[in-house]
Design a protein around this motif. Structure first.
Motif, mmCIF file in Angstrom:
data_model
loop_
_atom_site.group_PDB
_atom_site.id
_atom_site.type_symbol
_atom_site.label_atom_id
_atom_site.label_comp_id
_atom_site.label_asym_id
_atom_site.label_seq_id
_atom_site.Cartn_x
_atom_site.Cartn_y
_atom_site.Cartn_z
ATOM 1 N N THR A 111 2.958 13.307 -12.862
ATOM 2 C CA THR A 111 3.047 13.130 -14.312
ATOM 3 C C THR A 111 1.828 13.722 -15.000
ATOM 4 N N THR B 285 3.832 1.497 -1.386
ATOM 5 C CA THR B 285 4.337 1.579 -2.758
ATOM 6 C C THR B 285 3.267 2.119 -3.691
ATOM 7 N N ALA B 286 2.031 1.666 -3.501
ATOM 8 C CA ALA B 286 0.927 2.145 -4.332
ATOM 9 C C ALA B 286 0.693 3.637 -4.114
ATOM 10 N N GLU B 287 0.796 4.100 -2.875
ATOM 11 C CA GLU B 287 0.616 5.528 -2.601
ATOM 12 C C GLU B 287 1.693 6.352 -3.283
ATOM 13 N N ARG B 288 2.943 5.865 -3.257
ATOM 14 C CA ARG B 288 4.023 6.587 -3.943
ATOM 15 C C ARG B 288 3.786 6.593 -5.454
ATOM 16 N N ALA B 289 3.312 5.463 -5.975
ATOM 17 C CA ALA B 289 3.036 5.388 -7.414
ATOM 18 C C ALA B 289 1.917 6.347 -7.797
ATOM 19 N N ILE B 290 0.887 6.447 -6.963
ATOM 20 C CA ILE B 290 -0.216 7.366 -7.247
ATOM 21 C C ILE B 290 0.281 8.810 -7.219
ATOM 22 N N SER C 217 0.831 -1.207 0.000
ATOM 23 C CA SER C 217 0.000 0.000 0.000
ATOM 24 C C SER C 217 0.865 1.257 0.000
ATOM 25 N N GLY D 93 3.290 9.792 -7.910
ATOM 26 C CA GLY D 93 4.056 9.955 -9.146
ATOM 27 C C GLY D 93 3.157 10.141 -10.345
ATOM 28 N N LEU D 94 2.071 9.381 -10.403
ATOM 29 C CA LEU D 94 1.125 9.520 -11.516
ATOM 30 C C LEU D 94 0.462 10.899 -11.502
ATOM 31 N N ARG D 95 0.149 11.390 -10.318
ATOM 32 C CA ARG D 95 -0.453 12.729 -10.233
ATOM 33 C C ARG D 95 0.526 13.783 -10.726
#
Length: 166
Positions: A65, A54-59, A52, A61-63
């Motif tokens: 981007t 890792t998913a928060e960091r990915a989200i 979770s 990053g997506l924001r």
């Protein structure tokens, strides 16, 4: 008889004691399995926490981007609108040049008309057509060169017409 009753009671107690021991062993095994499952469950929960995070960091990053893409797209749309406005201005300038060349051709045709129409043509003096250069930028140099060529062409045509009239 008391001996038999006493013996029967002792045997009953022994049987119950064996049953209790067997139950205790089975319960001990079950508790061991639950403890093993508890450690596996703790491991699974730890993995879920890491996933979770890792998913928060990915989200995040997506924001970031997405914001960058939005900004880039807005810049490109603005650039495209500016190019469209420039192109529209160049098209209008080109149409103006074409209209002026058409006017020059029309004057040339009236000047070379039959003698019956010559007095009407003589009444209208021939004059060079001034062509305005568009604002510089982008294709402005090519448009400016085309305008200069059109101006030179119109001046030569007027010189020929004046030479014929004289």
């Amino acid at each position: 008889m008391t001996f038999f009753v006493s013996m029967a009671a002792d045997i009953l107690v022994a049987v119950l004691l064996v049953a209790t021991i067997v139950s205790s062993v089975k319960l001990s095994q079950r508790i061991s399995k639950l403890k093993a499952d508890e450690s596996a469950l703790r491991s699974t929960i730890g993995d879920l926490v890491v996933a979770s995070a890792t998913a928060e960091r990915a989200i995040a990053g997506l924001r970031t981007t997405l914001d960058e893409c939005d900004r880039t797209l807005a810049e490109r749309l603005g650039t495209a609108e500016r190019y469209a406005a420039d192109l529209s201005a160049h098209v209008e300038a080109g149409e103006s040049v074409i209209n002026r060349i058409a006017a020059i051709v029309g004057q040339a045709r009236t000047a070379t008309a039959p003698a019956a129409q010559a007095p009407a043509a003589a009444a209208a003096p021939l004059r060079p057509v001034a062509i305005e250069a568009p604002a510089a930028g982008g294709n402005g140099e090519r448009v400016g060169a085309a305008l200069a060529a059109a101006q030179a062409l119109s001046e030569r045509a007027l010189d020929r017409l004046r030479a014929r009239a004289a």
